[in-house]
Design a protein around this motif. Structure first.
Motif, mmCIF file in Angstrom:
data_model
loop_
_atom_site.group_PDB
_atom_site.id
_atom_site.type_symbol
_atom_site.label_atom_id
_atom_site.label_comp_id
_atom_site.label_asym_id
_atom_site.label_seq_id
_atom_site.Cartn_x
_atom_site.Cartn_y
_atom_site.Cartn_z
ATOM 1 N N VAL A 189 0.848 -1.188 0.000
ATOM 2 C CA VAL A 189 0.000 0.000 0.000
ATOM 3 C C VAL A 189 0.885 1.240 0.000
ATOM 4 O O VAL A 189 1.902 1.296 0.690
ATOM 5 C CB VAL A 189 -0.933 0.023 1.231
ATOM 6 C CG1 VAL A 189 -1.810 1.278 1.215
ATOM 7 C CG2 VAL A 189 -1.809 -1.220 1.260
ATOM 8 N N SER A 190 0.481 2.215 -0.802
ATOM 9 C CA SER A 190 1.210 3.484 -0.846
ATOM 10 C C SER A 190 0.222 4.611 -1.090
ATOM 11 O O SER A 190 -0.781 4.436 -1.792
ATOM 12 C CB SER A 190 2.276 3.466 -1.950
ATOM 13 O OG SER A 190 3.001 4.685 -1.965
ATOM 14 N N ARG A 191 0.515 5.775 -0.508
ATOM 15 C CA ARG A 191 -0.307 6.970 -0.695
ATOM 16 C C ARG A 191 0.554 8.119 -1.188
ATOM 17 O O ARG A 191 1.746 8.181 -0.899
ATOM 18 C CB ARG A 191 -0.980 7.391 0.609
ATOM 19 C CG ARG A 191 -2.132 6.528 1.064
ATOM 20 C CD ARG A 191 -2.848 7.173 2.229
ATOM 21 N NE ARG A 191 -3.956 6.370 2.694
ATOM 22 C CZ ARG A 191 -4.856 6.779 3.579
ATOM 23 N NH1 ARG A 191 -4.751 8.005 4.094
ATOM 24 N NH2 ARG A 191 -5.853 5.993 3.948
ATOM 25 N N HIS A 192 -0.100 9.019 -1.911
ATOM 26 C CA HIS A 192 0.585 10.241 -2.334
ATOM 27 C C HIS A 192 -0.435 11.366 -2.408
ATOM 28 O O HIS A 192 -1.573 11.164 -2.845
ATOM 29 C CB HIS A 192 1.266 10.066 -3.688
ATOM 30 C CG HIS A 192 2.243 11.158 -4.004
ATOM 31 N ND1 HIS A 192 3.555 11.116 -3.591
ATOM 32 C CD2 HIS A 192 2.102 12.335 -4.651
ATOM 33 C CE1 HIS A 192 4.189 12.197 -3.985
ATOM 34 N NE2 HIS A 192 3.319 12.967 -4.630
ATOM 35 N N THR A 193 -0.016 12.538 -1.970
ATOM 36 C CA THR A 193 -0.862 13.729 -1.989
ATOM 37 C C THR A 193 -0.226 14.766 -2.897
ATOM 38 O O THR A 193 0.982 14.991 -2.837
ATOM 39 C CB THR A 193 -1.031 14.308 -0.577
ATOM 40 O OG1 THR A 193 -1.633 13.319 0.273
ATOM 41 C CG2 THR A 193 -1.911 15.550 -0.592
ATOM 42 N N MET A 194 -1.078 15.384 -3.719
ATOM 43 C CA MET A 194 -0.594 16.391 -4.653
ATOM 44 C C MET A 194 -1.643 17.482 -4.806
ATOM 45 O O MET A 194 -2.854 17.213 -4.741
ATOM 46 C CB MET A 194 -0.278 15.758 -6.009
ATOM 47 C CG MET A 194 0.299 16.717 -7.030
ATOM 48 S SD MET A 194 0.859 15.853 -8.533
ATOM 49 C CE MET A 194 2.310 14.977 -7.888
ATOM 50 N N ARG A 195 -1.176 18.701 -5.003
ATOM 51 C CA ARG A 195 -2.093 19.799 -5.245
ATOM 52 C C ARG A 195 -2.601 19.736 -6.676
ATOM 53 O O ARG A 195 -1.845 19.564 -7.614
ATOM 54 C CB ARG A 195 -1.398 21.147 -4.991
ATOM 55 C CG ARG A 195 -2.350 22.343 -5.086
ATOM 56 C CD ARG A 195 -1.692 23.596 -4.574
ATOM 57 N NE ARG A 195 -1.354 23.498 -3.170
ATOM 58 C CZ ARG A 195 -2.228 23.696 -2.175
ATOM 59 N NH1 ARG A 195 -3.489 23.986 -2.468
ATOM 60 N NH2 ARG A 195 -1.843 23.598 -0.930
#
Length: 206
Positions: A189-195
């Motif tokens: 599992v991996s998460r990433h946040t971006m504008r």
């Protein structure tokens, strides 16, 4: 003479005990290296998915396509029947075949394959201002197939003892059924946040 024969027999017995153990450790290390490689690729796939979602208003299909393109090389070879895997000396074709196989495996959702989910989308912000636009958080769950003989079953059982209890009952049954058929999967599992380039607009259901 008897002492020499006794020592020779002792060496043979010790080698018969130690060599299989050393072989298993070597195979387990190789499987762990492949596992770490897949984890790094998954982190990059999460970044690519978030970047695609930032440009395309969080469209899950587009994000999943970007992620599959990154993870394609980890799919081949596979024990699943019907998955074509070109030779290793054709890496581009192999990656493309892996991405297509991952799309087919993911069609059922959940297990096996890759699932992409928008777990956070903040639509606040002024797009005209510097740094405007909402924040998009994407979570990828990838069921990696363990492929190194002997090590795959051992590592899968170690994961099962710790992590399988947190799975939904239906997924857990499917995972164990695959293992009974000699195909061992563990979740990454991996998460990433971006504008985002603009504020997030949730798509209406038809």
């Amino acid at each position: 003479m008897r002492t020499i024969r006794d020592e020779a027999g002792q060496v043979v017995v010790e080698a018969a005990i130690v060599l299989p153990l050393c072989l298993f450790v070597l195979l387990a290390l190789l499987q762990l290296v492949l596992l770490q490689e897949a984890r790094l690729l998954l982190e990059y796939a999460a970044y690519r998915a978030a970047r695609t979602g930032a440009l395309w208003n969080g469209e899950v299909d587009r994000m999943a396509g970007s992620a599959r393109f990154v993870l394609g090389p980890t799919v081949c070879p596979s024990r699943f029947p019907g998955i074509p895997c070109p030779p290793a000396d054709l890496p581009a074709l192999r990656a493309a075949a892996g991405a297509e196989a991952l799309r087919l495996l993911s069609a059922g959702g959940g297990f096996p394959g890759l699932s992409v989910e928008v777990v956070g989308a903040v639509g606040e912000g002024d797009f005209d201002a510097v740094g405007g636009g909402g924040l998009l958080t994407v979570e990828l769950r990838y069921w990696l197939e363990l492929k190194i003989p002997f090590a795959d079953a051992g590592l899968w059982r170690a994961w099962r003892a710790v992590g399988a209890r947190r799975l939904p009952p239906g997924v857990r049954v499917a995972v164990e059924a695959a293992a009974a058929g000699g195909r061992y999967f563990v979740p990454l599992v991996s998460r990433h946040t971006m504008r985002m380039q603009s504020n997030f607009h949730r798509q209406e259901e038809p």
